[in-house]
Write a protein that holds these residues in place. Structure first.
Motif, PDB file in Angstrom:
ATOM      1  N   SER A   8       6.248  -2.616  -8.115  1.00 47.79           N
ATOM      2  CA  SER A   8       5.586  -3.415  -9.081  1.00 47.79           C
ATOM      3  C   SER A   8       4.723  -2.382  -9.921  1.00 47.79           C
ATOM      4  CB  SER A   8       4.369  -4.696  -8.468  1.00 47.79           C
ATOM      5  OG  SER A   8       3.701  -5.112  -9.397  1.00 47.79           O
ATOM      6  N   HIS A  35       1.185  -8.326  -7.277  1.00 51.24           N
ATOM      7  CA  HIS A  35       1.318  -8.744  -8.702  1.00 51.24           C
ATOM      8  C   HIS A  35       0.103  -9.368  -9.207  1.00 51.24           C
ATOM      9  CE1 HIS A  35       3.249  -8.972 -12.753  1.00 51.24           C
ATOM     10  NE2 HIS A  35       3.154 -10.231 -12.499  1.00 51.24           N
ATOM     11  N   SER A  42       9.405  -7.896  -8.211  1.00 44.80           N
ATOM     12  CA  SER A  42       7.954  -7.396  -8.544  1.00 44.80           C
ATOM     13  C   SER A  42       7.130  -8.527  -8.773  1.00 44.80           C
ATOM     14  CB  SER A  42       8.196  -6.345  -9.726  1.00 44.80           C
ATOM     15  OG  SER A  42       8.319  -7.015 -11.011  1.00 44.80           O
TER      16      SER A  42
END
Length: 492
Positions: A66, A103, A97
């Protein structure tokens, strides 16, 4: 490079933002314009993590995927703005991701605002490398992007673990067909069926199809004929730091994109621009040329004016040098000692049908041998016999697919293609359209008239005679004719 060294190199890349952004154009055939650019990332040029496959694999292993993708997006947006590129910006994002607990939603929007790029100009392109299990969470994440004004694209359709389910559940705005189904599509009926089914599904779901990975003019021609409008690939533009902005410089002329047929204007679809040798070239240099290129089957031999005087086939040269003492006798001699002067040379302007006839008329022409293509007598490249046979076969299949089932004459599709070619080439032509009244009920009552070729031929002869009886061709100019109607009597 050890795992520890890879992780260390990745840490340095992320710390310094040492990434390179390349852009590959996506073009619209119908509008002849650049729709946008896909941003692609490379690591430092002097690093083992330069290839994207290695770079992202290490990041995935380290749990920093990510973070890397966000750094890639930042690099791509900065460079896109610096280059002042027009059109859409396609950014690759992996579903894993988006599903990463680390995230942070909203970071992409803030980054775009910092660079002055509106979300409506950005397409989030989902690239699936690992199985996606939580479809509900992924759907929520993508709805979040859509709500902010982003468009969604599904990459590598047909190659991912669950790409069809992703399509059905996420309803992307764009669908990119995996290169596997584009590679050699002009020679593979199954791949064409797959693409046709994708086009039907896209129409139902209101998605736009992008064919990526196009490398051959024949692939582009077939895709254009099938109705694919958005295209991408090395044939049209490689990923570059400074991509082209001119679609006309990337797209071939419309007439060359049009469907290839037996009476096409030239042999460009068959041309392989292979090197040639001078007739004084030593045989040992010819051997080295064959050794250096495993896919090279033949070499044309040219005179001082670049006109072909012979051809050297790999298998014949090998056979000649296998004889006792042949290597010692010939390797320092000129290639004209072992070249074949019995070769086929065809002008670029000849049609595929003419070349096919020339090949089949040569009893000694082998299927694996090449023929020479010339332009105004000068060497342009080589053509392969097998390619001619494949293309002829494909054209016959296309003609059969679009033929009228009753008469086996060309149907609406090839007629429209023929008219389009005439208009594009600005060629003068006369078109005669014959409409027979009440033919359908007549054929239903007297169907046997069309059940064998002899009777059908008689019916067509009767129609032609009627046309000649009621129409008079009056010369208008030396290069054209005019049709004048002489009060035709109606026949039912």
């Amino acid at each position: 490079m050890t795992v520890t060294e890879q992780l260390s190199a990745l840490g340095l890349i992320l710390a310094h933002g040492d990434l390179h952004s390349l852009f590959q154009p996506i073009l619209s055939l119908s509008e002849r314009r650049i729709l946008g650019y896909e941003a692609l990332t490379r690591g430092p040029s002097n690093s083992p993590l330069h290839p994207p496959v290695t770079l992202f694999a290490v990041a995935r292993h380290a749990g920093r995927l990510s973070e890397l993708e966000m750094a890639c997006r930042k690099s791509a947006c900065r460079r896109f703005k610096e280059l002042k590129l027009d059109g859409l910006l396609f950014l690759n994002v992996s579903p894993e991701s988006l599903l990463d607990p680390a995230h942070q939603p909203g970071r992409t929007l803030k980054m775009l605002q910092a660079f002055g790029i509106p979300p409506s100009q950005v397409v989030i392109e989902l690239t699936e490398q690992t199985p996606t299990e939580d479809f509900n969470l992924l759907d929520t994440a993508l709805h979040h992007y859509r709500a902010m004004g982003f468009s969604i694209a599904l990459d590598d359709l047909g190659a991912g673990y669950s790409s069809l389910r992703l399509w059905s559940e996420l309803r992307p705005d764009y669908v990119k067909i995996d290169r596997h189904f584009i590679d050699g599509i002009h020679q593979d009926a199954v791949k064409r069926e797959f693409v046709e089914s994708i086009l039907k599904m896209a129409k139902a779901s209101r998605a736009q199809v992008i064919a990526e990975g196009i490398e051959l003019p024949e692939e582009l021609a077939v895709l254009a004929e099938m109705g694919v409008d958005l295209v991408q690939g090395y044939l049209l533009g490689r990923p570059q730091e400074h991509p082209s902005r001119d679609a006309r410089a990337l797209l071939p002329p419309m007439e060359s994109i049009g469907s290839m047929n037996e009476e096409s204007s030239d042999l460009s679809a068959l041309l392989n621009e292979q090197p040639a040798v001078n007739e004084d070239t030593p045989i040992h240099e010819v051997l080295e040329a064959f050794r250096a290129r495993a896919n090279l089957n033949s070499l044309a031999v040219l005179d001082a004016r670049q006109r072909p005087v012979g051809i050297v086939h790999r298998h014949l040269l090998s056979e000649a040098l296998l004889r006792p003492f042949a290597t010692d006798l010939f390797t320092r001699k000129s290639v004209n000692r072992l070249m074949s002067t019995d070769f086929l040379a065809v002008e670029m302007g000849q049609s595929l049908q003419q070349v096919s006839r020339l090949i089949t008329s040569r009893a000694r022409q082998r299927i694996e041998e090449d023929f020479i293509i010339i332009l105004d007598g000068r060497y342009r490249g080589l053509g392969r016999v097998i390619d001619v046979l494949k293309l002829i076969t494909e054209l016959k299949i296309q003609q059969a697919r679009h033929a009228n089932p009753l008469t086996l004459l060309p149907g609406n599709v090839p007629i429209q293609q023929c008219l389009a070619r005439l208009l594009q080439q600005r060629r003068q032509a006369v078109v005669c359209y014959v409409d027979i009244d009440s033919f359908k009920p007549f054929n239903e009552l007297n169907g046997s008239i069309c059940e064998n070729n002899e009777q059908l031929g008689g019916l067509i002869s009767m129609i032609v005679s009627t046309i000649e009886e009621n129409f008079e061709l009056i010369p208008k100019q030396a290069s054209s004719t005019k049709v004048q109607i002489k009060q035709p009597h109606r026949q039912r």
